[in-house]
Scaffold this active site. Structure first.
Site, mmCIF file in Angstrom:
data_model
loop_
_atom_site.group_PDB
_atom_site.id
_atom_site.type_symbol
_atom_site.label_atom_id
_atom_site.label_comp_id
_atom_site.label_asym_id
_atom_site.label_seq_id
_atom_site.Cartn_x
_atom_site.Cartn_y
_atom_site.Cartn_z
ATOM 1 N N LYS A 57 0.875 -1.160 -0.135
ATOM 2 C CA LYS A 57 0.052 0.005 0.003
ATOM 3 C C LYS A 57 0.779 1.194 0.136
ATOM 4 C CE LYS A 57 -0.492 0.304 5.012
ATOM 5 N NZ LYS A 57 -0.126 1.445 5.350
ATOM 6 N N THR A 58 1.972 1.179 0.698
ATOM 7 C CA THR A 58 2.930 2.262 0.607
ATOM 8 C C THR A 58 3.357 2.786 -0.861
ATOM 9 O OG1 THR A 58 3.501 1.731 2.830
ATOM 10 C CG2 THR A 58 4.920 3.555 1.664
ATOM 11 N N ASP A 243 -4.131 7.395 4.839
ATOM 12 C CA ASP A 243 -3.537 5.782 5.051
ATOM 13 C C ASP A 243 -4.294 5.566 6.413
ATOM 14 O OD1 ASP A 243 -2.164 3.656 4.712
ATOM 15 O OD2 ASP A 243 -0.108 4.436 5.502
ATOM 16 N N GLU A 244 -4.250 4.145 6.505
ATOM 17 C CA GLU A 244 -4.685 3.343 7.868
ATOM 18 C C GLU A 244 -6.051 3.991 8.118
ATOM 19 O OE1 GLU A 244 -2.982 1.009 8.598
ATOM 20 O OE2 GLU A 244 -0.971 1.365 8.514
ATOM 21 N N GLN A 290 -7.390 -5.004 10.117
ATOM 22 C CA GLN A 290 -6.312 -4.784 10.795
ATOM 23 C C GLN A 290 -6.776 -3.614 11.893
ATOM 24 O OE1 GLN A 290 -2.221 -4.653 9.136
ATOM 25 N NE2 GLN A 290 -3.229 -4.910 7.216
ATOM 26 N N ARG A 662 2.982 -10.246 10.449
ATOM 27 C CA ARG A 662 4.403 -9.457 10.664
ATOM 28 C C ARG A 662 5.283 -10.183 10.185
ATOM 29 N NH1 ARG A 662 2.388 -5.162 9.727
ATOM 30 N NH2 ARG A 662 0.625 -6.569 9.248
#
Length: 806
Positions: A57-58, A243-244, A290, A662
């Site tokens: 996504k970044t 974002d997020e 998330q 992770r």
């Protein structure tokens, strides 16, 4: 939709780098899969990008911004990109700059709080604040709330400051001000809480201070109350990226709507009669799977209901994972699949199956820690991984203790993320309180903290006398200190000490007024206040470490002072144009807005690194080649309070999903049959999340059936701990004398000191005309007391003061 609307104040700013061709379409889309390309090239309607863990996504966000600038010719200043940490914002800005050049510097890429601070600094007068307002962090808020509870004579056992703050924070996140809370109070308890909220906000305003929740609530109220301000920022920001998005609370959601939603009340023209401003192009990126911050006010409905909030929205799903092996992803998919009402999403990878997950059932928590330590040693010895490639996750901070004890005894190098953080250490908070008080003298919390630190003979009775004067004359505590000779009942010795303190502060304030570098002011504060000498002469062995921490703070201030784009409150356009330079206020803002994850240090690639210990909440956004997910027992993880609540249990499952994803190549899961709780053994069944894992994915090295007799492994023969080595900053000669010399060497060139005598008339850049009352000191230490009429008598260090003799 047009992207060429003129931006106020941007037209005259030319890029500082020489003209050059930007990246081609092919370069911007290179290496992207089809859904990623679609997100980058999207045009028009609001866009929701559902980005699974590790799905790049970044990369999509940075390429999207570069695409807007290069292909759609959007002005960089028309782009607002919101992330959740300063670290992520800096990385995003750096990556965009690599693609399109230095013009990317005038984008607004920041956290919600930083963006709101920029707006509030410019518009603060509309809300009744001065632009130099302080930002109170959690510790400052607690000190202020304690004062408020004392003011209202509340029982501290029944009305604990921490609980009151939590309630106030929830009110602000729901955009409810004290009047709303008072109006909706239905019983005496709610009336008390509302009274606390009212007094707390009044004390904040008196101190010209805002807390973290005020930054966003205040900005939303500003945009709602002043349509012309809202239209200014709607015209400016033509492209908004968040974002997020799954971590946003109601206030953050409302802020995005103020900037991007199509206002139904508009009739086709704005207040100036100009053509109505079309909504900005909105792109939000997130993953409902998330969403793990409900306890901070995050509302998962914001992302789940995005397509209802924006009926013409488009959704794009990113499912290809670039981080983990398929085995790890299959485990994550299996666990999160037990949550109800989620949008179906299955992560997949081209990385192959990889190693099976390793499981271990320990006798107790110490046996679990020993197993983790031994596995880390094996992985290191095999040469595939170094300690810095490995992380140990747990559900609560308290679980780190046993890992620390075992790692120390076995000589395993480690760091704990989320303990007492750097900016929360006492000596760092003391130093910052000095700086904040210099910038905003109305900041009573900071002023009271350092008034007698180090001890200078100004006790509680003297403080009470000064406070009585402030209350009587309805003035600030600082102004009362300056007029301490009028305070009833103040002892002569205390008055002398207060006057010495005021004189020191006014000298230091003259440095700030002259725009001196943040590191120079800090070093001058530490030396002039006697704080460094106090620590140097102390017999407490911890004070040597405190000196090292202050040295580190000076290093942070120096790095800030040498970065021309460091000031978060300054509009990047103004900085780029050379209109403003980052000052002490900007440095304090940088420090105040640092988030937890900003403090996770980057490993030196040439170093072996150390094993990272952290909670699962802190781990979000990170990745490691090897992850140890520990404490998988019902009552531990999932947490005991979630066992009877389906909503909370689903959030715990999302936390497990975050933990599993992770890991890049190796995942270990472990539990203990017996765990100490409140000093007594607690027998917990295995976590239900373990039962949700497909059996063929896990290689159980040891099961509960193999549990041995009770015995604790002997770890006494382990090598000494290899932690706590001093940093380079800590090893430098950080003494009071060295700091004075360093500050002098780095200070701005001194002004020519005017030759003054009592009675001379002078002109000051800020205070205007004044008359010299008295002089003391010689050469560059000369201090003049000057009467500026309505502004009162100011003590100015002539080396810095912009004073001209008439």
């Amino acid at each position: 939709m047009s992207t060429s609307i003129p931006l106020p104040g941007l037209e005259s700013v030319a890029p500082s780098d020489p003209p050059r061709r930007g990246p081609s379409r092919e370069q911007l889309l290179e290496g992207l899969n089809e859904p990623q390309r679609a997100a980058v090239m999207h045009d028009g309607a609001p866009l929701l990008v559902v980005a699974g863990a590790g799905s790049g996504k970044t990369r999509v966000l940075t390429r999207r911004i570069a695409w807007l600038i290069s292909e759609r010719k959007a002005h960089p200043g028309s782009i607002l990109a919101i992330t959740f940490t300063n670290k992520a914002a800096a990385e995003m800005k750096e990556r965009v700059e690599e693609l399109v050049g230095k013009r990317a510097r005038i984008m607004w890429v920041s956290t919600f709080h930083s963006a709101c601070v920029r707006i509030l600094r410019k518009e603060s007068d509309k809300l009744g604040y001065k632009s130099n307002f302080s930002i109170y962090d959690a510790a400052d808020q607690k000190r202020l709330m304690t004062l408020v509870c004392n003011d209202l004579d509340l029982d501290p056992k029944r009305f604990q400051p921490g609980a009151m703050l939590h309630w106030v924070s929830n009110q602000k996140n729901e955009l409810r001000d004290p009047e709303d809370a008072t109006k909706d109070a239905h019983n005496s308890l709610e009336e008390t809480y509302a009274a606390v909220y009212t007094t707390y906000q009044r004390r904040l305003r008196e101190a010209n201070a805002l807390d973290f929740d005020d930054l966003i609530m205040g900005t939303v109220h500003l945009l709602q109350t002043f349509p012309e301000v809202r239209e200014t920022y709607r015209r400016r920001f033509r492209h908004v990226l968040v974002d997020e998005y799954q971590d946003t609370n109601h206030a953050q959601y409302a802020l995005i709507h103020q900037l991007c939603a199509d206002p139904m009340e508009d009739t086709g023209a704005d207040r100036d009669g100009a053509e109505r401003v079309e909504p900005a192009e909105l792109m939000v990126v997130g993953d409902a799977d998330q969403s793990i911050y409900a306890f901070r006010g995050a509302n998962i409905r914001n992302i789940l209901d995005f397509e209802q909030d924006f009926p013409n929205a488009t959704s794009i799903l990113l499912e290809q994972n670039y981080r983990s092996t398929q085995t790890i992803l299959n485990a994550a998919n299996a666990v999160i699949g037990h949550n109800k009402g989620r949008k179906e999403k299955r992560l997949w990878s081209e990385a192959g199956d990889g190693e099976r997950i390793v499981g271990y059932v320990a006798d107790d928590e110490r046996d679990e820690a020993r197993f983790v330590s031994e596995e880390i040693d094996k992985l290191t010895d095999e040469g595939d991984l170094r300690p810095g490639d490995m992380a140990v996750f747990y559900r609560t901070n308290a679980q780190s203790r046993v890992f620390e004890e075992v790692f120390i005894r076995t000589g395993q190098p480690y760091k704990v993320v989320g303990g007492v953080r750097f900016y929360e250490r006492r000596e760092v908070r003391d130093a910052l309180a000095y700086l904040r008080m210099l910038v905003n003298p109305a900041d009573q919390v900071s002023l009271r903290r350092i008034l007698n630190t180090p001890k200078r003979g100004i006790g509680d009775r003297a403080v009470a006398c000064v406070q009585a004067l402030a209350d009587r004359d309805r003035t600030t505590f600082w102004e009362a200190l300056r007029r301490a000779d009028e305070a009833p009942g103040l002892a002569t010795r205390s008055l002398t000490m207060i006057q010495g303190f005021v004189a020191m502060v006014e000298e230091l304030q003259s440095m700030v007024d002259a725009g001196e570098r943040a590191d120079v002011v800090l070093e001058s504060v530490l030396a002039r206040s006697g704080y460094l000498t106090w620590l140097e002469e102390s017999d407490d062995p911890q004070d040597e470490t405190r000196l090292e921490n202050l040295a580190e703070l000076v290093a942070v201030a120096r790095e800030f002072a040498e970065d021309p784009l460091a000031g978060p409150s300054a509009d990047p356009t103004d900085v780029e144009a050379g209109i403003v330079a980052p000052g002490l206020g900007d440095f304090l803002e940088r420090v105040a807005l640092v988030a937890d994850t900003d403090q996770i240090p980057d490993d030196d690639p040439d170093d072996q690194g150390v094993v990272t210990l952290m909670t699962l909440h802190t781990a979000k956004g990170l990745e490691f080649p090897a992850v140890f997910l520990t404490g998988l027992e019902d009552g531990v993880f999932p947490h005991s309070r979630a066992l009877g609540d389906q909503t909370e249990l689903e959030e715990e499952r999302r936390l497990a999903y975050v933990g599993v994803t992770r890991a890049r190549s190796r995942l270990y899961i472990s539990r203990a049959v017996v765990r100490s709780a409140w000093g007594a053994p607690s027998h917990n069944p295995g976590s239900r999340f373990l039962d949700e894992l497909p059996v063929d994915l896990v290689d159980w090295r040891r099961t509960e059936a193999a549990q041995t007799q009770w015995s604790r492994p002997d770890l006494s023969g382990g090598a000494g701990a290899r932690i706590g080595a001093p940093t380079a900053a800590g090893r430098r000669n950080f003494s009071a004398a060295a700091v004075r010399a360093d500050a002098a060497a780095r200070a701005k060139p001194a002004r020519e000191i005017p030759s003054l005598d009592p009675g001379d008339r002078v002109l000051h850049d800020s205070f205007g005309l004044g008359t010299v009352v008295s002089l003391e000191g010689v050469a560059d230490k000369t201090v003049a007391s000057i009467d500026f009429g309505s502004d009162g008598v100011k003590r100015l260090l002539l080396r810095y003061a912009p004073v001209e003799k008439l």
